[in-house]
Motif scaffolding. Structure first.
Motif, PDB file in Angstrom:
ATOM      1  N   ILE A 188      -4.747   6.303  -1.743  1.00 43.20           N
ATOM      2  CA  ILE A 188      -4.475   5.162  -0.884  1.00 43.20           C
ATOM      3  C   ILE A 188      -3.155   5.452  -0.170  1.00 43.20           C
ATOM      4  O   ILE A 188      -2.123   5.607  -0.830  1.00 43.20           O
ATOM      5  N   PRO A 189      -3.194   5.582   1.182  1.00 40.81           N
ATOM      6  CA  PRO A 189      -1.978   5.969   1.913  1.00 40.81           C
ATOM      7  C   PRO A 189      -0.838   4.986   1.644  1.00 40.81           C
ATOM      8  O   PRO A 189      -1.079   3.816   1.416  1.00 40.81           O
ATOM      9  N   ALA A 213      -8.718  -4.321  -2.085  1.00 40.07           N
ATOM     10  CA  ALA A 213      -9.002  -3.884  -0.714  1.00 40.07           C
ATOM     11  C   ALA A 213      -9.618  -2.488  -0.718  1.00 40.07           C
ATOM     12  O   ALA A 213     -10.529  -2.205   0.069  1.00 40.07           O
ATOM     13  N   ALA A 214      -9.159  -1.626  -1.607  1.00 40.85           N
ATOM     14  CA  ALA A 214      -9.714  -0.269  -1.692  1.00 40.85           C
ATOM     15  C   ALA A 214     -11.177  -0.297  -2.126  1.00 40.85           C
ATOM     16  O   ALA A 214     -12.002   0.467  -1.615  1.00 40.85           O
ATOM     17  N   LEU A 215     -11.508  -1.174  -3.045  1.00 41.30           N
ATOM     18  CA  LEU A 215     -12.911  -1.282  -3.477  1.00 41.30           C
ATOM     19  C   LEU A 215     -13.792  -1.754  -2.329  1.00 41.30           C
ATOM     20  O   LEU A 215     -14.911  -1.255  -2.143  1.00 41.30           O
ATOM     21  N   MET A 268      -7.415  -2.654   6.902  1.00 41.79           N
ATOM     22  CA  MET A 268      -8.239  -3.712   7.479  1.00 41.79           C
ATOM     23  C   MET A 268      -9.016  -4.505   6.428  1.00 41.79           C
ATOM     24  O   MET A 268      -9.682  -5.486   6.758  1.00 41.79           O
ATOM     25  N   HIS A 269      -8.918  -4.110   5.168  1.00 42.74           N
ATOM     26  CA  HIS A 269      -9.600  -4.818   4.088  1.00 42.74           C
ATOM     27  C   HIS A 269      -8.644  -5.686   3.266  1.00 42.74           C
ATOM     28  O   HIS A 269      -9.071  -6.325   2.312  1.00 42.74           O
ATOM     29  N   ARG A 270      -7.375  -5.702   3.647  1.00 46.73           N
ATOM     30  CA  ARG A 270      -6.386  -6.472   2.894  1.00 46.73           C
ATOM     31  C   ARG A 270      -6.561  -7.959   3.149  1.00 46.73           C
ATOM     32  O   ARG A 270      -6.934  -8.375   4.243  1.00 46.73           O
ATOM     33  N   ASP A 271      -6.237  -8.767   2.144  1.00 51.10           N
ATOM     34  CA  ASP A 271      -6.334 -10.218   2.312  1.00 51.10           C
ATOM     35  C   ASP A 271      -5.000 -10.839   2.704  1.00 51.10           C
ATOM     36  O   ASP A 271      -4.876 -12.053   2.810  1.00 51.10           O
ATOM     37  N   VAL A 308     -12.063   8.672  -8.058  1.00 49.33           N
ATOM     38  CA  VAL A 308     -10.810   8.235  -8.663  1.00 49.33           C
ATOM     39  C   VAL A 308      -9.915   7.761  -7.523  1.00 49.33           C
ATOM     40  O   VAL A 308      -9.469   8.563  -6.701  1.00 49.33           O
ATOM     41  N   LEU A 309      -9.721   6.445  -7.443  1.00 46.18           N
ATOM     42  CA  LEU A 309      -8.769   5.886  -6.489  1.00 46.18           C
ATOM     43  C   LEU A 309      -7.374   6.151  -7.035  1.00 46.18           C
ATOM     44  O   LEU A 309      -7.119   5.945  -8.230  1.00 46.18           O
TER      45      LEU A 309
END
Length: 176
Positions: free
Chosen positions: A38-39, A113-115, A70-73, A99-100
């Motif tokens: 995750i950057p 958000a990553a999921l 763009m997936h963050r709440d 593996v995140l």
């Protein structure tokens, strides 16, 4: 206020080597293993983990990155950040163990958000989470499978991860 170092370069290297061994033990030789960082710093950590795994079991690790912007709440609440590139290995993620990888696990919102972002790219067989630092204070029911260091902290403290690929130095520090 000054930041108090809690991990130095050797500590980080040792933690990543341990995490790599734990990932391989949990994998039990089963299927493809894809590290998605995750950057920004999670990507550097995923690349390091992938190299270590490749030293232990050559050809096992595939490495990429997964932008979650763009997936963050919390897009409306926090400072705007430019999306980073998502790089998925050519073979994709379907049927693999993904593996995140992130630097700090705090509220769990980045992982959520990553999921969501991961679902846009395929259907892995399993998803695991590796973090360098788990500082607690979860807001969502998320926990890491692989942790470099549990670092109890107060909500008023900040944890800084600096990595040579991004910051020119390897260290983890905490400040008020």
């Amino acid at each position: 206020m000054s930041a108090r170092p809690v991990l130095h370069s050797d500590d980080i290297a040792r933690a990543l080597r341990r995490i790599a061994h734990e990932i391989l033990e949990a994998r039990r030789g089963d299927g493809r293993l894809v590290f998605l960082g995750i950057p920004t710093r999670g990507t550097a950590l995923a690349e390091r983990l992938g190299r270590i795994v490749d030293e232990i079991e050559p050809g096992v690790a595939e490495i990429g990155s997964l932008d979650v912007t763009m997936h963050r709440d919390d897009l409306g609440r926090s400072a705007t950040r430019a999306p980073a590139p998502t790089r998925i290995p050519a073979a994709g993620i379907d049927g693999s163990t993904v593996v995140l990888v992130d630097d700090v696990l705090y509220s769990g919102r980045t992982v959520r958000a990553a999921l969501d972002a991961l679902a846009d790219h395929g259907r892995p067989r399993a998803v695991r989470l590796a973090v360098l630092v788990d500082r607690g204070h979860r807001e969502l029911p998320i926990r890491a499978d692989f942790v470099g260091k549990n670092l109890p902290s107060s909500t008023s403290e900040r944890v800084f991860v600096r990595l040579s690929e991004v910051d020119g130095v390897d260290e983890v520090a905490i400040s008020q």
